[in-house]
Design a protein around this motif. Structure first.
Motif, short mmCIF file in Angstrom:
data_model
loop_
_atom_site.label_atom_id
_atom_site.label_comp_id
_atom_site.label_asym_id
_atom_site.label_seq_id
_atom_site.Cartn_x
_atom_site.Cartn_y
_atom_site.Cartn_z
N PHE A 138 -27.16 -21.99 -39.58
CA PHE A 138 -27.82 -21.44 -38.40
C PHE A 138 -27.19 -20.18 -37.84
N ILE A 139 -25.89 -20.18 -37.63
CA ILE A 139 -25.25 -19.01 -37.01
C ILE A 139 -24.06 -18.55 -37.85
N HIS A 141 -21.76 -16.53 -38.01
CA HIS A 141 -21.10 -15.50 -37.23
C HIS A 141 -19.60 -15.68 -37.20
N ARG B 39 -28.14 -9.91 -35.59
CA ARG B 39 -28.72 -10.46 -36.82
C ARG B 39 -29.99 -11.23 -36.45
N ALA B 100 -26.12 -16.41 -28.96
CA ALA B 100 -27.25 -16.44 -29.88
C ALA B 100 -28.45 -17.05 -29.20
N LEU B 102 -30.82 -19.42 -30.56
CA LEU B 102 -31.06 -20.23 -31.76
C LEU B 102 -32.53 -20.40 -32.09
N THR B 107 -28.91 -13.57 -33.40
CA THR B 107 -27.52 -13.71 -33.00
C THR B 107 -26.94 -12.36 -32.62
N LEU B 108 -25.99 -12.41 -31.70
CA LEU B 108 -25.39 -11.20 -31.18
C LEU B 108 -23.88 -11.38 -31.16
#
Lengths: 184, 122, 353
Positions: A138-139, A141, B39, B100, B102, B107-108
């Motif tokens: 999901f993320i 990051h 993203r 983010a 979700l 996302t940041l």
């Protein structure tokens, strides 16, 4: 011609369902509690899983844990959402670690892991599993990684708590000090 | 109720691992971030400079999220999600700050300057 | 008892591991938005309270804003007023606040073979790079550019005497964008030095100067790679700085707009009136930040052809140019100090001295 399938619910099914129901209730109540960081939950329903593990067997604990995640998510309304996937992966990881540790306890009784250790290991595995899925699926990051040690610290603390509770519950249930340690 | 020696060993081992994670991901960065990374889904990250005030619109799974850059910081200004967790995270301004949306798959995060260097000349 | 010991051990370990990572603990860092960019101040003064340092940062901010106002071509600061006069007249008295930097800029312009000249204010305006907030979308009309080039656009074609600037024709417009930031960074550090700060770094959007050193080691900076490969580090080279050194980099990636696949950046060549095409980036290390600023621009505009000549002319010991093809030209002094962080193709050595 239709064949009838007879499902017989035996006594084992009954008490598994009973424990699962208990776990589900705790799970749902906990879902209503707001958390500062999404993903951090005390995981108090794990107490039930641990008690079942300590007093009965691994298979029963697996049933209770999976039933709790599945039925809990259906009732909350998060079935098949990302949250559900995270819960499930966490549950599977914690069960895997518990299975490992139970095996270890069987092989090396002098170095056995008690309920607190089990609670901590299961909680950290649960959090680790959730984080892994969240991070990869999901993320993805780098920033998320700064959360990992915080989440794991919380997991360790709550895991010790649930482990201790499970152990205390077992003592109560049996009034037998040896019941705190897995029988097999 | 007893804690067994194995319990203690397990806990100490885990604490060590967690401690390493803290040390690894929490070492402070001296140089401030100059860019943010946005993203959407798994598309390549979009780099946004932080020294130019701007409003950036990205389209995710649910719709448009709007990001605002002002005075070296960036935040979610609006997003089509229900709970608005992303917006409530507020301004991102330090290296590794991240949030983010979700549901919208956006996302940041703020690109970390290399901690080995005190500054970058560009 | 065992539980308490275990708990204490855990806390101790976490504490040790976390603390070991925090080497930059005594730094005081603030960011100011000024001079059209984000200025980062890093101070090392552990004997001062954060309140005192914050007050000092405010002073620096005021000084930077003064510079911005003074040297801005827009608004009504000293330079803007000077330009207004020069629009109509061929002569103008230069106020004392502008004179020193103007003199310096003129000297550099005269020695730089036409690659650095603050007289190109009108060209900057025509290309739209005078307004940091709104760039153009497309290059200006040919006709507009031609007209702008017919107006006086060289500081070298003026005389400066007794504090008066004399141009040949009216219409000269000065833009000190290629040197004022250097002066401002130096002024910011002066404020800090006068307040007794011994170790600091002022980084104005990538143009920086340092005093003193970091904790137990010199200040270390890296120069940005002008064309970083995807997913690879964005840094080209690392350098340790001595007390008082300034590092200024001019790059074609800082201010630009794109039109039909081509990039038009803010580093104009006074000789052609268009963005210079000879380089991707240039870096100068020097004790005088204003000079470093101006010479980084000059090297960029001059490209490969002028590199050696400019380095000789200004006795530059530490300078580097990344040419339009991405090859690195550097002085021997720079090579000695450089810690290359990426795969670099060096230009065939015409002159490594």
């Amino acid at each position: 011609m239709t064949r009838r399938i007879h499902l017989h619910a035996g006594p084992r099914d009954h008490w598994i369902a009973g424990f699962a129901a208990l776990a589900i209730v705790i799970h749902i109540l906990e879902a209503g509690v707001p958390t500062p960081i999404p993903g951090i939950k005390p995981g108090l329903a794990n107490v039930i899983t641990l008690v079942v593990l300590l007093r009965h067997d691994l298979l029963a604990a697996i049933w209770v844990q999976l039933l709790r995640v599945l039925v809990g998510s259906v009732l909350i309304g998060s079935f098949l959402t990302p949250t559900f996937l995270l819960s499930l992966s966490g549950a599977l990881c914690s069960l895997a670690i518990l299975a490992l540790l139970i095996g270890w306890n069987r092989l090396l009784p002098p170095a056995r892991v008690g309920p607190i250790g089990l609670g901590v290991a299961a909680a950290c595995a649960h959090m680790g599993g959730q984080f892994f899925v969240a991070y990869t699926a999901f993320i993805p990051h780098p920033g998320l990684l700064t959360l990992l040690p915080v989440l794991l610290t919380a997991a360790m603390l709550f895991g010790a708590l649930t482990g201790w509770l499970a152990g205390a519950l077992c003592l109560r249930l049996d009034n037998n000090p040896d019941a705190a340690v897995p029988a097999r | 109720m007893k804690t067994t020696p194995a319990d203690v060993a397990l806990i100490i081992g885990l604490a060590l691992i967690i401690g390493t994670l803290y040390a690894r991901y929490w070492s402070p960065n001296a140089a401030p971030p100059t860019h943010a990374l946005i993203r959407v889904d798994d598309a390549p990250a979009r780099r946004v400079p932080l020294h130019v005030n701007d409003r950036i619109v990205v389209t995710g799974r649910l719709g448009d999220s709007v990001l605002e850059v002002r005075d070296g910081r960036i935040r979610f200004a609006s997003s089509p999600c229900r709970r608005k967790v992303c917006i409530r995270s507020g301004w991102m301004h330090d290296a590794h700050d991240a949030t983010a949306c979700l549901p919208n798959r956006v996302t940041l995060s703020l690109a970390a300057a290399d901690p080995h260097y005190d500054g970058v000349s560009q | 008892m065992k539980r308490w010991i275990g708990g204490a051990l855990i806390l101790l370990m976490i504490g040790v591991l976390v603390l070991r990572g925090r080497e930059a603990d005594d730094r005081f860092e603030r960011q100011i938005y000024s001079m059209g960019t984000l200025v980062t101040l890093t101070l090392r003064a552990p004997d001062r309270s954060p309140e005192a340092l914050a007050a000092l940062v405010s002073e620096v901010e005021s000084e930077l804003n003064r510079y911005q106002q003074r040297w801005s071509v827009r608004g009504s600061g000293a330079l803007a007023q000077l330009n207004a006069t020069l629009e109509e007249s061929t002569t103008v008295p230069v106020p004392a606040t502008l004179l020193p930097l103007l003199r310096k800029a003129k000297t550099v312009a005269e020695d730089s073979a036409g690659t650095f000249d603050p007289g190109l204010g009108r060209l900057v305006q025509v290309w739209g790079f005078d307004d940091a907030e709104h760039f153009r979308d497309a290059p200006p009309d040919r006709a507009v550019l031609t007209v702008a080039k017919r107006l006086p656009h060289r500081l070298t074609e003026t005389t400066l005497q007794d504090g008066r600037l004399q141009a040949e024709k009216p219409g000269l417009m000065l833009d000190f964008g290629a040197i004022a930031k250097g002066a401002a960074v130096g002024a910011a550090l002066d404020v800090l030095k006068q307040a007794g700060i011994e170790h600091a770094m002022v980084n104005a959007g990538g143009d920086l100067q340092v005093i003193g050193h970091a904790e137990g080691r010199p200040w270390r900076i890296a120069v940005r790679h002008p064309r970083p490969p995807a997913d690879a580090p964005r840094l080209l080279v690392g350098i340790e700085l001595q007390d008082g050194e300034a590092v200024f980099t001019s790059g074609d990636y800082e201010r630009y707009f794109e039109f039909e696949g081509r990039r038009y950046h803010h580093l104009l060549d006074p000789r052609s009136g268009e963005p210079a095409t000879g380089a991707q980036s240039s870096t100068v290390i020097h004790d005088d930040p204003a000079l470093a600023d101006a010479l980084a621009t000059a090297l960029f505009v001059g490209g490969v052809e002028q590199f050696d000549a400019l380095v000789d002319q200004f006795a530059l010991e530490f300078a580097m140019l990344v040419d339009a093809e991405g090859r690195v030209h550097a002085t021997a002094g720079f090579m000695d100090r450089a810690d290359w962080l990426a795969d670099v193709e060096f230009a065939p050595d015409a002159d490594a001295q």
